[in-house]
Design a protein around this motif. Structure first.
Motif, mmCIF file in Angstrom:
data_model
loop_
_atom_site.group_PDB
_atom_site.id
_atom_site.type_symbol
_atom_site.label_atom_id
_atom_site.label_comp_id
_atom_site.label_asym_id
_atom_site.label_seq_id
_atom_site.Cartn_x
_atom_site.Cartn_y
_atom_site.Cartn_z
ATOM 1 N N LYS A 115 0.863 -1.187 0.000
ATOM 2 C CA LYS A 115 0.000 0.000 0.000
ATOM 3 C C LYS A 115 0.891 1.225 0.000
ATOM 4 C CE LYS A 115 -3.933 -1.819 2.515
ATOM 5 N NZ LYS A 115 -4.830 -1.652 3.658
ATOM 6 N N PHE A 116 0.547 2.189 -0.845
ATOM 7 C CA PHE A 116 1.321 3.417 -0.928
ATOM 8 C C PHE A 116 0.391 4.631 -0.935
ATOM 9 C CE2 PHE A 116 3.979 0.454 -3.566
ATOM 10 C CZ PHE A 116 4.988 0.289 -2.629
ATOM 11 N N PRO A 117 0.771 5.699 -0.244
ATOM 12 C CA PRO A 117 0.018 6.951 -0.383
ATOM 13 C C PRO A 117 0.363 7.589 -1.732
ATOM 14 C CG PRO A 117 1.884 7.243 1.103
ATOM 15 C CD PRO A 117 1.857 5.792 0.716
ATOM 16 N N VAL A 118 -0.641 8.200 -2.347
ATOM 17 C CA VAL A 118 -0.470 8.827 -3.660
ATOM 18 C C VAL A 118 -0.992 10.251 -3.603
ATOM 19 C CG1 VAL A 118 -1.104 8.737 -6.101
ATOM 20 C CG2 VAL A 118 -0.756 6.607 -4.826
ATOM 21 N N GLU A 119 -0.178 11.169 -4.106
ATOM 22 C CA GLU A 119 -0.635 12.538 -4.298
ATOM 23 C C GLU A 119 -1.134 12.640 -5.731
ATOM 24 O OE1 GLU A 119 1.377 16.854 -4.968
ATOM 25 O OE2 GLU A 119 2.195 15.646 -3.333
ATOM 26 N N PHE A 120 -2.404 12.967 -5.874
ATOM 27 C CA PHE A 120 -3.039 13.104 -7.184
ATOM 28 C C PHE A 120 -3.032 14.578 -7.541
ATOM 29 C CE2 PHE A 120 -6.847 13.658 -9.837
ATOM 30 C CZ PHE A 120 -6.636 12.695 -10.801
ATOM 31 N N THR A 131 -4.664 15.445 -22.912
ATOM 32 C CA THR A 131 -5.157 15.413 -21.545
ATOM 33 C C THR A 131 -4.205 14.558 -20.720
ATOM 34 O OG1 THR A 131 -7.424 15.611 -22.335
ATOM 35 C CG2 THR A 131 -7.128 14.833 -20.083
ATOM 36 N N LYS A 132 -3.723 15.126 -19.608
ATOM 37 C CA LYS A 132 -2.732 14.462 -18.775
ATOM 38 C C LYS A 132 -3.151 14.471 -17.316
ATOM 39 C CE LYS A 132 1.261 14.976 -21.684
ATOM 40 N NZ LYS A 132 2.703 15.200 -21.663
ATOM 41 N N VAL A 133 -2.578 13.516 -16.587
ATOM 42 C CA VAL A 133 -2.794 13.438 -15.148
ATOM 43 C C VAL A 133 -1.446 13.186 -14.489
ATOM 44 C CG1 VAL A 133 -3.297 10.962 -15.157
ATOM 45 C CG2 VAL A 133 -4.190 12.377 -13.328
ATOM 46 N N GLY A 134 -1.251 13.761 -13.297
ATOM 47 C CA GLY A 134 0.004 13.581 -12.571
ATOM 48 C C GLY A 134 -0.217 12.902 -11.235
ATOM 49 N N LEU A 135 0.684 11.979 -10.904
ATOM 50 C CA LEU A 135 0.634 11.253 -9.636
ATOM 51 C C LEU A 135 2.031 11.214 -9.030
ATOM 52 C CD1 LEU A 135 -1.277 8.131 -10.976
ATOM 53 C CD2 LEU A 135 -2.289 9.948 -9.623
ATOM 54 N N SER A 136 2.125 11.383 -7.724
ATOM 55 C CA SER A 136 3.383 11.219 -6.993
ATOM 56 C C SER A 136 3.180 10.140 -5.946
ATOM 57 C CB SER A 136 3.791 12.513 -6.285
ATOM 58 O OG SER A 136 4.082 13.513 -7.226
ATOM 59 N N ILE A 137 4.085 9.165 -5.940
ATOM 60 C CA ILE A 137 3.993 8.053 -4.995
ATOM 61 C C ILE A 137 5.284 8.007 -4.190
ATOM 62 C CG2 ILE A 137 3.766 5.550 -4.743
ATOM 63 C CD1 ILE A 137 2.418 5.575 -7.535
ATOM 64 N N GLU A 138 5.145 8.021 -2.888
ATOM 65 C CA GLU A 138 6.290 7.820 -2.000
ATOM 66 C C GLU A 138 5.917 6.699 -1.058
ATOM 67 O OE1 GLU A 138 7.710 11.342 -0.117
ATOM 68 O OE2 GLU A 138 7.980 12.388 -2.013
ATOM 69 N N GLY A 139 6.825 5.776 -0.873
ATOM 70 C CA GLY A 139 6.554 4.657 0.011
ATOM 71 C C GLY A 139 7.833 3.953 0.385
ATOM 72 N N ILE A 169 8.335 8.025 -6.824
ATOM 73 C CA ILE A 169 7.838 7.770 -8.168
ATOM 74 C C ILE A 169 6.990 8.946 -8.633
ATOM 75 C CG2 ILE A 169 6.410 6.201 -9.547
ATOM 76 C CD1 ILE A 169 7.134 4.014 -7.418
ATOM 77 N N GLU A 170 7.350 9.492 -9.757
ATOM 78 C CA GLU A 170 6.596 10.582 -10.379
ATOM 79 C C GLU A 170 6.024 10.056 -11.686
ATOM 80 O OE1 GLU A 170 6.029 13.572 -9.026
ATOM 81 O OE2 GLU A 170 7.258 13.026 -7.289
ATOM 82 N N LEU A 171 4.716 10.099 -11.828
ATOM 83 C CA LEU A 171 4.051 9.551 -13.010
ATOM 84 C C LEU A 171 3.208 10.608 -13.699
ATOM 85 C CD1 LEU A 171 2.751 6.221 -11.439
ATOM 86 C CD2 LEU A 171 4.788 6.522 -12.836
#
Length: 177
Positions: A115-120, A131-139, A169-171
């Motif tokens: 399980k990871f917290p995600v900043e949307f 059209t784009k979307v950004g997600l940052s995941i730190e865990g 992780i930057e997506l």
């Protein structure tokens, strides 16, 4: 509602990690070759379905000897396990801009639920109409949970390589037509 497919934009994404070296400094690395996709209901990312894979041969810590060691049987065993994979089972909204991503991470033939917290960061249109979307995941994960057990004791006490791996992780995903 129709499903929407999103593909990773590799020029605006990074799959990074850090591990303690000699118990007091961090060594950073990343994977240079990877694929990721998301499937959503319309443009809503509530309950999105994510898939990810990275080529072990692309691990890069800016040191060729260390990268070769990471690809060896002491760590990832790239010859027998050329990819690490992730498949989501849940992506749920916690608050505005905050989600929790749950899924199975498979490394070296071992699959564990994480399980990871995600900043949307939201959805926007770039200057070219995409059209784009950004997600940052730190865990954090413990590398030994996936059989990445190699280490070396230090004369002063402690070990050469920390067990905890911090993910950064930057997506950026692009909506597919």
């Amino acid at each position: 509602m129709a499903t929407t497919k999103w593909s990773i934009d590799p020029t605006h994404s990074e799959i990074g990690f850090k591990v303690k070296h000699m118990m007091f400094t961090n060594v950073s690395g990343k994977f240079g070759a990877y694929e990721a996709s998301a499937i959503t209901e319309g443009d809503s990312f509530d309950n999105a379905d994510f898939s990810f894979s990275a080529d072990i041969a692309s691990v890069d810590t800016a040191n060729a000897d260390r990268d070769g060691h990471l690809r060896s049987g002491d760590f990832f065993d790239a010859e027998n396990h050329p990819k690490l994979t992730f498949k989501s089972s849940s992506f749920k909204k916690i608050n505005d801009g905050e989600f929790e991503l749950t899924g199975d991470l498979n490394i070296k033939g071992v699959s564990k639920t994480v399980k990871f917290p995600v900043e949307f960061s939201g959805i926007m249109t770039d200057p070219w109409g995409n059209t784009k979307v950004g997600l940052s995941i730190e865990g954090k994960i413990n590398r030994k949970d996936w059989g990445l057990n190699w280490n070396s004791a230090l004369e002063t006490g402690g070990v050469l390589v920390g067990e905890e791996v911090r993910l950064n992780i930057e997506l950026q995903f692009v909506k597919q037509a």
